[in-house]
Design a protein around this motif. Structure first.
Motif: not given
Length: 152
Positions: A57-66
C-alpha cells in the motif's frame, strides 16, 4: 486500519486510488455501511499478519488501532509497527491520529524502521479534540552501501 464507517476511504473515492477499509474483528461490524458506500473492506485482527498479496500500500491511515491492540488484546505495539512497515510500500506514507503518548511511542522507532517524519499537527488549539496529534511519516527505501555502489 480501523475503518469505522469508511469515512476516510469515502473522502478518497473521487481520487484514482484503490482503498481497502479494514474493520477490527472485535468492534462493531460496519462492513455493510462501507459496502453501501461502494467501498472495499475486510475484517481483521491486527495481532495477526494481514494478507496483502499481491500488493503493498502507498498509504496507511491508523486511528485508534493501537489501543485495541496493546490495551485490549495485549499484543505488541512494536509488532504492529513492523506489520505496518511490511504492508507499506517504500516511499509510502503513514498517517497516525492518536493521543500524544502513542505518537511518542511511534516516534521512538522511526529511525529503526527507516521512516521519516514528514509532518505533525497537535490539535490542542482545536476545542473539539484537545488531546489528539496527527503524525505523518514516510517509509524510506532501504539501501545497503553495497547496493549504492552498484548504481554508480
Amino acid at each position: 486500519m480501523k475503518a469505522n464507517l469508511g469515512s476516510f476511504g469515502a473522502a478518497l473515492k473521487t481520487k484514482d486510488l484503490w482503498v481497502m477499509n479494514v474493520v477490527p474483528e472485535d468492534g462493531p461490524n460496519t462492513l455493510k455501511l462501507i459496502y453501501d458506500k461502494g467501498l472495499l473492506g475486510s475484517i481483521h485482527n491486527w495481532c495477526e499478519a494481514y494478507s496483502t498479496y499481491p500488493r503493498t500500500y502507498d498509504l496507511l491511515h491508523a486511528s485508534d488501532v493501537f489501543s485495541d491492540i496493546i490495551e485490549k488484546k495485549g499484543c505488541s505495539g512494536e509488532d504492529l509497527l513492523i506489520e505496518m512497515d511490511r504492508i507499506l510500500r517504500p516511499t509510502g506514507f503513514l498517517i497516525i491520529r492518536y493521543k500524544k503518548p502513542v505518537i511518542d511511542f511511534v516516534k521512538k522507532y522511526l529511525t529503526a524502521i527507516h521512516w521519516e517524519q514528514v509532518a505533525m499537527a497537535d490539535s490542542s488549539s482545536d476545542e473539539t479534540d484537545t488531546d489528539h496529534v496527527v503524525l505523518i511519516v514516510q517509509k524510506k527505501l532501504w539501501l545497503t552501501s553495497e547496493s549504492l555502489r552498484e548504481t554508480d
